[in-house]
Design a protein around this motif. Structure first.
Motif, PDB file in Angstrom:
ATOM      1  N   ILE A   1     -37.388  24.087 -13.550  1.00 45.08           N
ATOM      2  CA  ILE A   1     -36.270  23.415 -12.904  1.00 45.08           C
ATOM      3  C   ILE A   1     -36.076  22.052 -13.557  1.00 45.08           C
ATOM      4  O   ILE A   1     -37.030  21.288 -13.720  1.00 45.08           O
ATOM      5  N   TYR A   2     -34.828  21.753 -13.953  1.00 47.09           N
ATOM      6  CA  TYR A   2     -34.498  20.505 -14.632  1.00 47.09           C
ATOM      7  C   TYR A   2     -33.486  19.711 -13.816  1.00 47.09           C
ATOM      8  O   TYR A   2     -32.474  20.259 -13.368  1.00 47.09           O
ATOM      9  N   LEU A   3     -33.748  18.432 -13.646  1.00 49.23           N
ATOM     10  CA  LEU A   3     -32.790  17.535 -13.014  1.00 49.23           C
ATOM     11  C   LEU A   3     -31.629  17.290 -13.970  1.00 49.23           C
ATOM     12  O   LEU A   3     -31.840  16.930 -15.128  1.00 49.23           O
ATOM     13  N   LEU A   4     -30.414  17.474 -13.488  1.00 51.98           N
ATOM     14  CA  LEU A   4     -29.238  17.281 -14.334  1.00 51.98           C
ATOM     15  C   LEU A   4     -28.612  15.907 -14.103  1.00 51.98           C
ATOM     16  O   LEU A   4     -28.436  15.115 -15.028  1.00 51.98           O
ATOM     17  N   GLU A   5     -28.240  15.608 -12.853  1.00 49.71           N
ATOM     18  CA  GLU A   5     -27.683  14.295 -12.553  1.00 49.71           C
ATOM     19  C   GLU A   5     -27.744  14.015 -11.057  1.00 49.71           C
ATOM     20  O   GLU A   5     -27.948  14.920 -10.242  1.00 49.71           O
TER      21      GLU A   5
ATOM     22  N   LEU B   1     -28.851  13.984   2.739  1.00 50.13           N
ATOM     23  CA  LEU B   1     -28.581  12.812   3.568  1.00 50.13           C
ATOM     24  C   LEU B   1     -29.906  12.144   3.850  1.00 50.13           C
ATOM     25  O   LEU B   1     -30.866  12.800   4.282  1.00 50.13           O
ATOM     26  N   VAL B   2     -29.978  10.839   3.571  1.00 50.77           N
ATOM     27  CA  VAL B   2     -31.183  10.073   3.892  1.00 50.77           C
ATOM     28  C   VAL B   2     -30.820   8.986   4.889  1.00 50.77           C
ATOM     29  O   VAL B   2     -29.659   8.582   5.001  1.00 50.77           O
ATOM     30  N   ASP B   3     -31.831   8.505   5.629  1.00 49.60           N
ATOM     31  CA  ASP B   3     -31.576   7.468   6.624  1.00 49.60           C
ATOM     32  C   ASP B   3     -31.514   6.091   5.970  1.00 49.60           C
ATOM     33  O   ASP B   3     -31.527   5.965   4.737  1.00 49.60           O
ATOM     34  N   LEU B   4     -31.467   5.048   6.776  1.00 50.20           N
ATOM     35  CA  LEU B   4     -31.300   3.689   6.252  1.00 50.20           C
ATOM     36  C   LEU B   4     -32.508   3.220   5.438  1.00 50.20           C
ATOM     37  O   LEU B   4     -32.412   2.253   4.695  1.00 50.20           O
ATOM     38  N   LEU B   5     -33.644   3.925   5.573  1.00 52.36           N
ATOM     39  CA  LEU B   5     -34.851   3.580   4.823  1.00 52.36           C
ATOM     40  C   LEU B   5     -35.103   4.541   3.661  1.00 52.36           C
ATOM     41  O   LEU B   5     -36.125   4.447   2.986  1.00 52.36           O
ATOM     42  N   GLY B   6     -34.189   5.477   3.451  1.00 53.84           N
ATOM     43  CA  GLY B   6     -34.336   6.402   2.329  1.00 53.84           C
ATOM     44  C   GLY B   6     -35.092   7.668   2.649  1.00 53.84           C
ATOM     45  O   GLY B   6     -35.372   8.471   1.745  1.00 53.84           O
ATOM     46  N   ASN B   7     -35.419   7.905   3.931  1.00 55.21           N
ATOM     47  CA  ASN B   7     -36.152   9.115   4.318  1.00 55.21           C
ATOM     48  C   ASN B   7     -35.180  10.290   4.466  1.00 55.21           C
ATOM     49  O   ASN B   7     -34.109  10.135   5.061  1.00 55.21           O
ATOM     50  N   PRO B   8     -35.548  11.476   3.959  1.00 50.40           N
ATOM     51  CA  PRO B   8     -34.613  12.606   4.017  1.00 50.40           C
ATOM     52  C   PRO B   8     -34.376  13.112   5.432  1.00 50.40           C
ATOM     53  O   PRO B   8     -35.300  13.202   6.240  1.00 50.40           O
ATOM     54  N   ILE B   9     -33.124  13.437   5.711  1.00 50.20           N
ATOM     55  CA  ILE B   9     -32.733  14.087   6.963  1.00 50.20           C
ATOM     56  C   ILE B   9     -32.317  15.522   6.669  1.00 50.20           C
ATOM     57  O   ILE B   9     -32.759  16.456   7.326  1.00 50.20           O
ATOM     58  N   TYR B  10     -31.449  15.688   5.654  1.00 52.91           N
ATOM     59  CA  TYR B  10     -31.036  17.019   5.203  1.00 52.91           C
ATOM     60  C   TYR B  10     -31.250  17.143   3.699  1.00 52.91           C
ATOM     61  O   TYR B  10     -30.954  16.208   2.942  1.00 52.91           O
ATOM     62  N   VAL B  11     -31.753  18.307   3.271  1.00 54.20           N
ATOM     63  CA  VAL B  11     -31.852  18.666   1.853  1.00 54.20           C
ATOM     64  C   VAL B  11     -31.411  20.126   1.757  1.00 54.20           C
ATOM     65  O   VAL B  11     -32.167  21.037   2.080  1.00 54.20           O
ATOM     66  N   ILE B  12     -30.156  20.348   1.326  1.00 51.74           N
ATOM     67  CA  ILE B  12     -29.590  21.696   1.367  1.00 51.74           C
ATOM     68  C   ILE B  12     -29.077  22.106  -0.020  1.00 51.74           C
ATOM     69  O   ILE B  12     -28.066  21.589  -0.497  1.00 51.74           O
TER      70      ILE B  12
ATOM     71  N   ASP C   1     -34.053  27.839  -1.264  1.00 50.11           N
ATOM     72  CA  ASP C   1     -34.921  27.872  -2.438  1.00 50.11           C
ATOM     73  C   ASP C   1     -35.909  26.718  -2.320  1.00 50.11           C
ATOM     74  O   ASP C   1     -35.578  25.564  -2.585  1.00 50.11           O
ATOM     75  N   GLN C   2     -37.136  27.043  -1.938  1.00 51.79           N
ATOM     76  CA  GLN C   2     -38.119  25.999  -1.649  1.00 51.79           C
ATOM     77  C   GLN C   2     -38.486  25.186  -2.876  1.00 51.79           C
ATOM     78  O   GLN C   2     -38.776  23.995  -2.776  1.00 51.79           O
ATOM     79  N   ARG C   3     -38.437  25.803  -4.053  1.00 53.57           N
ATOM     80  CA  ARG C   3     -38.782  25.060  -5.276  1.00 53.57           C
ATOM     81  C   ARG C   3     -37.712  24.009  -5.583  1.00 53.57           C
ATOM     82  O   ARG C   3     -38.045  22.888  -5.992  1.00 53.57           O
ATOM     83  N   ILE C   4     -36.443  24.362  -5.384  1.00 52.02           N
ATOM     84  CA  ILE C   4     -35.370  23.380  -5.574  1.00 52.02           C
ATOM     85  C   ILE C   4     -35.503  22.263  -4.535  1.00 52.02           C
ATOM     86  O   ILE C   4     -35.340  21.076  -4.849  1.00 52.02           O
ATOM     87  N   ILE C   5     -35.809  22.636  -3.295  1.00 49.15           N
ATOM     88  CA  ILE C   5     -35.995  21.637  -2.233  1.00 49.15           C
ATOM     89  C   ILE C   5     -37.148  20.698  -2.578  1.00 49.15           C
ATOM     90  O   ILE C   5     -37.027  19.474  -2.445  1.00 49.15           O
ATOM     91  N   ASN C   6     -38.252  21.257  -3.053  1.00 50.00           N
ATOM     92  CA  ASN C   6     -39.415  20.431  -3.412  1.00 50.00           C
ATOM     93  C   ASN C   6     -39.086  19.461  -4.543  1.00 50.00           C
ATOM     94  O   ASN C   6     -39.516  18.297  -4.520  1.00 50.00           O
ATOM     95  N   GLU C   7     -38.330  19.941  -5.552  1.00 50.59           N
ATOM     96  CA  GLU C   7     -37.941  19.053  -6.652  1.00 50.59           C
ATOM     97  C   GLU C   7     -37.024  17.938  -6.156  1.00 50.59           C
ATOM     98  O   GLU C   7     -37.112  16.797  -6.617  1.00 50.59           O
TER      99      GLU C   7
END
Length: 321
Positions: free
Chosen positions: A265-269, A193-204, A224-230
């Motif tokens: 780690i690879y971005l899928l979609e 979830l990001v705010d109205l300016l695109g800043n992250p609020i939740y990354v789960i 998983d901190q590496r997934i969160i960082n990506e």
């Protein structure tokens, strides 16, 4: 505060969550759906590609004093993005990322090209000439491959291609498909979830344990901190696509990754909407409803990093009318 969600179908858990902070109005093109029994008010409207769709939504937003509309179906995104101003004129915020981001996320070849020169790993998409060369020169080392619809949803129409015969067949069978490098690894879905300016609020991150008919039925949240960082890298790179009004990412996102051999780690979609498994993130501590309410109130929100590691096992439940 009144919130409207579209294409409600069977998104009952999502509706129940949003009702914690909003009066929820739901719309759908079908009259016979379970979601209508859980919203505060239901309206049947035309399909997004039918006459009267936009007018119906605008009328409902004005009549119900809707503060925010959140579309759940990709087929509606383009129409709603183009008509943001009309919704603003009736006091409604369209909680949806910008046109450029919608376009890149919808077309998997465009996703690949956009991230190709970034710090984010992404499976290679083969162009037409490269596919012809694989067939012509018998490049068996390229197999297995994945072929999928350019603008598909979930796992519908996705096929693993193991040899030249299958490549020729599926290339003809899937008329507007893309051929992609096959990555063997663990699959993760990240609810964002990001705010109205695109800043992250939740990354789960959620580790996908079992998927049935394209929808996750067993899943676990993982720190998983590496997934969160990506994921944060993906957010930052997409936010480079701000339009003239300063809009880039906005609202809910669902981002999928593969972790290969527990290393790369690879971005899928990327899907700029709520994922089907997002109720797990709600239970893990992500109060999307409250944070959407607060962002619409103009509150300054920070990035909330803490969440619980839990497992979701889904089952069918019926309603009777």
């Amino acid at each position: 505060m009144n919130l409207l969600i579209t294409s409600i179908g069977k998104r009952v858990q999502l509706i129940k969550h949003l009702k914690k902070s909003f009066r929820v109005v739901g719309v759908d093109s079908g009259e016979l759906n379970p979601g209508k029994l859980f919203v505060s008010k239901f309206y049947k409207i035309p399909n997004a590609n039918e006459s009267g769709y936009l007018e119906s939504l605008l009328d409902i937003c004005e009549k119900e004093a809707i503060k925010v509309i959140i579309p759940l179906y990709e087929g509606e995104f383009e129409v709603l993005d183009k008509e943001r101003e009309k919704f603003e004129n009736v006091g409604t915020v369209v909680l949806l990322s910008s046109e450029k981001i919608i376009d890149i996320c919808k077309d998997k070849e465009k996703t690949f090209k956009y991230f190709l020169n970034s710090e984010v790993n992404i499976p290679k998409v083969y162009c037409e000439n490269e596919i012809e060369e694989i067939i012509r020169y018998g490049d068996i080392d390229k197999f297995p491959l994945i072929i999928k619809p350019r603008d598909g949803m979930g796992s519908n129409g996705v096929y693993k291609v193991n040899n030249f015969s299958e490549l020729k067949f599926f290339k003809e069978y899937l008329k507007d498909g893309i051929v992609q490098e096959y990555i063997n690894g663990e699959e993760y879905t990240v609810d964002v979830l990001v705010d109205l300016l695109g800043n992250p609020i939740y990354v789960i991150p959620r580790k996908r344990l079992e998927v049935r008919a394209g929808e996750v039925v067993k899943s676990s949240t993982v720190k998983d901190q590496r997934i969160i960082n990506e994921t944060v890298k993906v957010i930052e790179y997409l936010n480079k696509l701000r339009n003239n009004d300063g809009l880039a990412l906005m609202g809910p996102l669902t981002i999928q990754f593969f972790k290969k051999n527990n290393r790369d780690i690879y971005l899928l979609e990327i899907n700029p909407r709520f994922g089907g498994g997002v109720p797990l993130s709600f239970e893990a501590g992500a109060d999307y409803a409250l944070k959407i309410y607060e962002m619409l109130q103009g509150n300054k929100l920070g990035y909330i990093k803490d969440f619980k590691e839990i497992t979701m096992l889904r089952y069918e439940e019926a309603v009777y009318i």
